[in-house]
Design a protein around this motif. Structure first.
Motif: not given
Length: 707
Positions: A353-356, A368-373
């Motif tokens: 699962f990834r949030l972009v 700042t761009d971010w992502l988490t997963g």
């Protein structure tokens, strides 16, 4: 950096000097002929990156992207055909197809070792084929990405050395069909079919189907069976893809894949030739069924939610003649008949699962761009190994292995200014494993590991980037499954890798020269070393592999690749990898390996090639691939010799059909891809180097038709 000087290195330097000296003159000549001005080169997209629209210049790591044109022009059937284009990429034999890879000298070399614990990831359309990469046929592929160096944020424990990511062609709403067939010597025949178009009358869903069958007698002559096909290849691939735009904010992509490999395995003999004497025919079979489902949901202007689910179910059989002979061959020492059979059942489930983030959702003053997963993986594998002596079971061993991986990861891409991006990433991974076997061993270890990266990428001029990256990768501990090992050799600890890399990625000479150059230094801690021992000199099946932890090692070098569009019709391409991979502290009972080169880590690899595409449709390509010699193993001092292999291709291509004649290894270079050093020949069973030779020269014809 210290490298061994010999004939191959000298000839390589001469060729590079001549080709580089010619570049200014071809550039000057080009300026006077605007009518033949080539199209400008552009960046390629890296499919394997966490942000899937990232180009090669925007990725702060050394990466090779083999696009559709390159795969079609340089290859014929399998990923094996194009590996020589990638710097510092090597592979080991002893299987019918490359299955075990080494990047920058790091990676497994055989399938005899214990529970699955790879250093190089291998992904096909989001489906994990790590350790069973023989499934990578080239038919209907879109591109292959090879990321070098630890991918601690993106792929974690399966990518200590790097990652190979294979992407097939996507569906299209434009209806089309492709037929392809190949014939060649050594009984080579292949046929492929693909079809794409919209699903029914829908303008939101498209499909693609691909099927390919390949057969070959192989390159061995068995004088016991008086047959040329005991090392045959019989490989079938079926793939189906559906891309469905469920609504404007939801994209669903489905891939189904079936790979059925029924290959022989008859490669070894005491004389190290292409004539074998085995009276028990080897088997290298793999039947894998898998799927992946990728869902991408857009949350207004804030972020994309991506879910990637994959599953594979693989049945693998590996059977071989352990004495490589027959009663007549062994004469007075007969009966002398050893065989071994390994049946593996593997099931592998992964979920990510990834949030972009999108540009409107940037944080820290909108810079700042971010992502988490979150990543989950469940791997289950059962091994049944039976060794036979004169037809009777001499050893029976079965084991069960299960591992659960849970990882959390995140990444920030901070835009310091319009031309400079600072990337920070972190991944924490927990691996829980269970192992038991019929010898009474029962283990349940847990490993907590973390990796990540800090990198900066600066565009100092349009089309010209420099970068620096500090990354940390990791590899879980594991088990050795061999029945002959003592209990204290069964388990080994995790390995960690700290890697520093700097590089330049640039489009030069009016965007006609694409050049990528990088330097790297990696320090290995608690280094996992694969070695071997032969417990009984009269029994070749007691030559067993096991993995243990050495203290430290270092791997450093340079990598370069380039494409120079000389004019509209002619281009010059190539790559060069320089590597120094040594042990800092590794001493065995029999030898001191401190300062010695690591196994399957050649000092250099290179590719030099020319590509000609005439306006009339005629096409020609030449590739010279080379590699320095290397040690076969970390347990002895035997080496492969350097090699230089020439591949040629010529043909005609139009908008709807093409025909190519090709030759592989046309100079018939003799080279080894795997070597063992042990005793198999009675009466004294002296330790001797035995080599798996690479493919000799072979030729064929390929035709493709599009409708």
């Amino acid at each position: 950096m210290k490298f061994t000087k010999h004939r191959s290195a000298t000839s390589l330097m001469k060729m590079l000097a001549l080709l580089l000296a010619a570049l200014p003159y071809t550039t000057i000549a080009q300026k006077s002929d605007d009518s033949n001005k080539p199209e400008q080169l552009s960046d390629l997209t890296v499919s394997a990156d966490l942000r899937e629209d990232t180009t090669t210049r925007e990725v702060a790591t050394s990466v090779s992207v083999l696009d559709q044109d390159t795969l079609s022009q340089a290859g014929t059937q399998h990923f094996q055909d194009v590996m020589g284009l990638v710097p510092n990429l090597n592979w080991s034999g002893s299987t019918s197809r490359p299955r075990y890879f080494q990047i920058r000298g790091i990676g497994e070399r055989s399938q005899y070792e214990g529970a699955p614990n790879p250093s190089v990831g291998f992904i096909i359309d989001d489906i994990d084929f790590t350790g069973i990469g023989g499934a990578a046929t080239l038919f209907d592929l879109q591109q292959v990405d090879v990321l070098r160096g630890p991918q601690g944020t993106r792929y974690g424990a399966n990518a200590l050395a790097g990652l190979i990511y294979v992407q097939s062609q996507d569906p299209s709403f434009d209806e089309g069909f492709t037929l392809e067939t190949t014939v060649g010597d050594y009984g080579r025949y292949a046929a492929g079919f693909s079809a794409t178009g919209s699903l029914g009358t829908s303008d939101r869903a498209a499909y693609r189907l691909a099927a390919h069958q390949f057969n070959s007698d192989g390159f061995r002559r068995n004088d016991f069976f008086h047959a040329d096909d005991t090392d045959s290849l019989d490989e079938m691939m079926l793939r189906g893809k559906v891309n469905w735009t469920v609504n404007p904010d939801w994209q669903a992509d489905l891939t189904l894949l079936l790979v059925d490999i029924n290959n022989g395995f008859d490669k070894w003999n005491p004389e190290n030739t292409l004539t074998t004497h085995s009276d028990d025919l080897g088997i290298d079979d793999q039947r894998s069924m898998g799927f992946s489902v990728r869902n991408t949901l857009a949350a207004a202007n804030n972020f994309d939610f991506i879910s990637i689910t994959s599953y594979t179910d693989s049945d693998i059989q590996y059977f071989f003649d352990g004495d490589w002979g027959n009663d007549e061959y062994w004469g007075e020492f007969a009966p002398y008949d050893f065989t071994s059979n390994n049946d593996r059942e593997r099931k592998n489930f992964t979920q990510e699962f990834r949030l972009v983030s999108k540009p409107d959702a940037r944080v820290f003053n909108s810079s700042t761009d971010w992502l988490t997963g979150l990543y989950l993986a469940q791997l289950d594998e059962d091994n049944v190994i039976n060794d036979f002596y004169n037809g009777d079971v001499s050893r029976a061993f079965d084991s069960r292995f299960s591992a659960m991986n849970i990882a959390l990861f995140g990444q920030f891409d901070t835009h310091i200014n319009e031309t400079t991006v600072l990337t920070t990433g972190l991944r924490f991974e927990r691996r829980t494993a269970d192992y038991n076997d019929n010898s009474g061993l029962d283990l349940s270890p847990d490993d907590d590991m973390f990796g990540g990266q800090i990198s900066i990428n600066h565009e100092w001029q349009p089309g010209k980037n420099i970068y620096a990256t500090l990354s940390r990768g990791y590899k879980a501990g594991g088990f050795n499954l061999s029945a002959t090992l003592t209990e204290d050799r069964r388990a080994y600890d995790p390995e960690f890798l700290l890697n520093l890399e700097v590089g330049i990625k640039a489009l030069l000479l009016d965007y006609r020269l694409s050049l990528n150059l990088s330097a790297f230094y990696a320090k290995r801690q608690d280094m996992q070393v694969s070695t071997s021992t032969q417990d009984d000199p009269t029994d070749p099946l007691t030559y067993t592999f096991f993995t243990g932890n050495a203290a430290t090692g270092k791997n450093y070098g340079l990598e370069a690749d380039w494409l120079y569009q000389i004019n509209r019709n002619l281009s010059f391409h190539g790559s060069l990898g320089l590597l120094n991979a040594t042990f800092d502290d590794y001493v065995t009972v029999d030898d001191n390996f401190n300062g010695r080169k690591q196994a399957h880590a050649p000092d250099y690899t290179f590719n030099l090639g020319m590509n000609y595409s005439a306006d009339s449709g005629w096409f020609a390509r030449a590739d010279l691939n080379g590699s320095d010699g290397f040690y076969f193993s970390d347990s002895h001092q035997q080496r492969a010799e350097a090699r230089e292999i020439l591949h040629l291709k010529v043909g005609y291509q139009s908008d709807s059909w093409s025909v190519y004649a090709w030759g592989r290894n046309v100079l018939d270079e003799t080279y080894a891809v795997r070597g063992f050093y042990f005793g198999v020949e009675p009466p004294d069973y002296a330790d001797t180097l035995y080599k798996h030779l690479g493919d000799p020269k072979h030729f064929g014809l390929t035709a493709q038709f599009q409708f």
